[in-house]
Design a protein around this motif. Sequence first.
Motif, short mmCIF file in Angstrom:
data_model
loop_
_atom_site.label_atom_id
_atom_site.label_comp_id
_atom_site.label_asym_id
_atom_site.label_seq_id
_atom_site.Cartn_x
_atom_site.Cartn_y
_atom_site.Cartn_z
N VAL A 1 72.73 44.86 15.38
CA VAL A 1 74.18 44.61 15.46
C VAL A 1 74.43 43.36 16.29
CG1 VAL A 1 76.42 45.52 16.21
CG2 VAL A 1 74.67 47.09 15.34
N GLY A 2 75.29 42.47 15.79
CA GLY A 2 75.67 41.29 16.56
C GLY A 2 77.19 41.11 16.55
N LEU A 3 77.80 41.18 17.74
CA LEU A 3 79.24 40.99 17.87
C LEU A 3 79.51 39.62 18.49
CD1 LEU A 3 80.28 44.46 19.42
CD2 LEU A 3 79.82 43.89 17.01
N SER A 4 80.36 38.82 17.85
CA SER A 4 80.79 37.52 18.40
C SER A 4 79.61 36.62 18.76
CB SER A 4 81.67 37.73 19.64
OG SER A 4 82.68 38.66 19.41
N MET B 1 83.95 50.47 13.86
CA MET B 1 83.11 49.97 12.78
C MET B 1 81.63 50.09 13.16
SD MET B 1 82.87 48.43 9.81
CE MET B 1 81.50 47.67 8.94
N VAL B 2 81.31 49.71 14.39
CA VAL B 2 79.93 49.82 14.88
C VAL B 2 79.46 51.27 14.80
CG1 VAL B 2 78.45 49.59 16.93
CG2 VAL B 2 80.07 47.77 16.35
N CYS B 3 80.32 52.18 15.23
CA CYS B 3 79.95 53.61 15.22
C CYS B 3 79.67 54.12 13.81
CB CYS B 3 81.07 54.45 15.84
SG CYS B 3 81.22 54.24 17.62
N SER B 4 80.59 53.84 12.88
CA SER B 4 80.40 54.37 11.53
C SER B 4 79.20 53.72 10.85
CB SER B 4 81.67 54.19 10.70
OG SER B 4 82.01 52.83 10.62
N TRP B 5 79.02 52.41 11.12
CA TRP B 5 77.88 51.70 10.51
C TRP B 5 76.55 52.23 11.04
CZ3 TRP B 5 73.87 48.48 12.06
CH2 TRP B 5 73.26 47.70 11.06
N LEU B 6 76.45 52.39 12.36
CA LEU B 6 75.21 52.91 12.95
C LEU B 6 74.92 54.33 12.47
CD1 LEU B 6 75.30 51.63 16.65
CD2 LEU B 6 73.60 51.04 14.92
N LYS C 1 81.86 41.43 9.12
CA LYS C 1 83.23 41.93 9.26
C LYS C 1 84.01 40.98 10.16
CE LYS C 1 85.90 45.82 8.77
NZ LYS C 1 87.18 45.14 8.70
N SER C 2 85.13 40.47 9.64
CA SER C 2 85.96 39.57 10.43
C SER C 2 87.22 40.29 10.91
CB SER C 2 86.34 38.34 9.61
OG SER C 2 87.05 38.73 8.46
N TYR C 3 87.74 39.82 12.04
CA TYR C 3 88.91 40.47 12.65
C TYR C 3 89.98 39.42 12.95
CZ TYR C 3 86.10 44.64 13.02
OH TYR C 3 85.33 45.73 12.69
N ASP C 4 91.13 39.55 12.28
CA ASP C 4 92.26 38.63 12.53
C ASP C 4 92.76 38.82 13.96
OD1 ASP C 4 92.26 37.65 9.93
OD2 ASP C 4 93.51 39.30 9.21
N GLY C 5 93.07 37.72 14.62
CA GLY C 5 93.67 37.81 15.95
C GLY C 5 92.71 38.16 17.07
N CYS D 1 79.94 41.19 13.41
CA CYS D 1 81.40 41.23 13.53
C CYS D 1 81.85 40.00 14.31
CB CYS D 1 81.85 42.48 14.28
SG CYS D 1 81.39 44.04 13.48
N HIS D 2 82.98 39.41 13.90
CA HIS D 2 83.44 38.21 14.58
C HIS D 2 84.97 38.10 14.51
CE1 HIS D 2 81.11 34.69 16.19
NE2 HIS D 2 82.34 34.32 16.45
N GLY D 3 85.55 37.71 15.63
CA GLY D 3 87.00 37.47 15.68
C GLY D 3 87.34 36.11 15.11
N LYS D 4 88.41 36.06 14.33
CA LYS D 4 88.78 34.80 13.66
C LYS D 4 89.32 33.75 14.63
CE LYS D 4 89.18 35.86 8.85
NZ LYS D 4 90.02 35.95 7.65
N VAL D 5 89.79 34.18 15.80
CA VAL D 5 90.31 33.20 16.76
C VAL D 5 89.42 33.13 18.00
CG1 VAL D 5 92.69 33.27 15.93
CG2 VAL D 5 91.96 34.91 17.68
N ASP D 6 88.12 33.42 17.83
CA ASP D 6 87.16 33.31 18.93
C ASP D 6 87.07 31.83 19.33
OD1 ASP D 6 84.87 33.25 20.59
OD2 ASP D 6 83.93 34.90 19.49
N ASP D 7 87.42 31.53 20.60
CA ASP D 7 87.39 30.14 21.05
C ASP D 7 86.15 29.84 21.90
OD1 ASP D 7 88.13 31.73 23.13
OD2 ASP D 7 89.74 30.44 23.88
N VAL D 8 85.25 30.80 22.00
CA VAL D 8 84.00 30.60 22.77
C VAL D 8 82.83 30.40 21.81
CG1 VAL D 8 82.44 31.57 24.51
CG2 VAL D 8 84.91 31.96 24.70
#
Length: 255
Positions: free
Chosen positions: A159-162, A240-245, A224-228, A193-200
């Motif tokens: 799993v990789g977030l951001s 999402m992480v829970c159900s996927w795992l 999986k992308s996340y608006d905002g 998973c990644h946020g669409k407005v990730d500024d880092v």
Amino acid sequence: MSFTGPSVGSGGAARRAFEFGRTYVVRPKGKHQATVVWLHGLGDNGSSWSQLLETLPLPNIKWICPTAPTQPISIFGGFPSTAWFDVGELSEDAPDDFEGLDASAAHVANLLSTEPADIKLGVGGFSMGAATALYSAISYVQGKYENGNPYPANLSAVVGLSGWLPCSKMLNKRIEGVDEAGRLAESLPVLLCHGKVDDVVLYKFGEKSSHALNSAGFRDVTFKSYDGLGHFTVPDEMDMVCSWLSSKLGLDGSS
């Protein structure tokens, strides 16, 4: 625990010693079916994520949350911080610190090495931790680290977030030369998973990482992308992480 990276040639640079910080463990509340090492982001530690992971409705998972070594970081002008590897920029375009990546991936594999044989193993993380988790996936598929040492753990989920994928430009070449790699890449489930407005770590780097894995033969990649969403996590993403795992690790939810 310290890990010394490979020596660089005969007259090369001196090896770095990596002193990993404290490891926090969240014990399964139910029947132990899987163990996941979870890796924090730059400047963080294992404690903060262990507190969040403890609240998730995943009674069959044991979480291991190590703390990265404190080392001088190029992006901070050499100022020391907890980090899994040195980084000049948080993106797939940054030059890869393979010595640091190898040391951290080996630390993860070492933490998983004492788990019982019938327990499924996974690795995940946030930001730089996600990059290290994905590098662990590449090492697993290749069967070895960049330094040539064999990769010992048998991974069942990543799993990789951001985050982003290190060594993405040479990924196809690394996998093509290994007989078993294609089969392992095809069957290893990866969730990004990644946020669409990730500024880092910009959204495009998460998206590119997903494409790079696909083109290298990883067939079970969920992106999986996340608006905002910026450079943090939200309950929706953790659901999402829970159900996927639960699905990919075949957890039965028994207590």
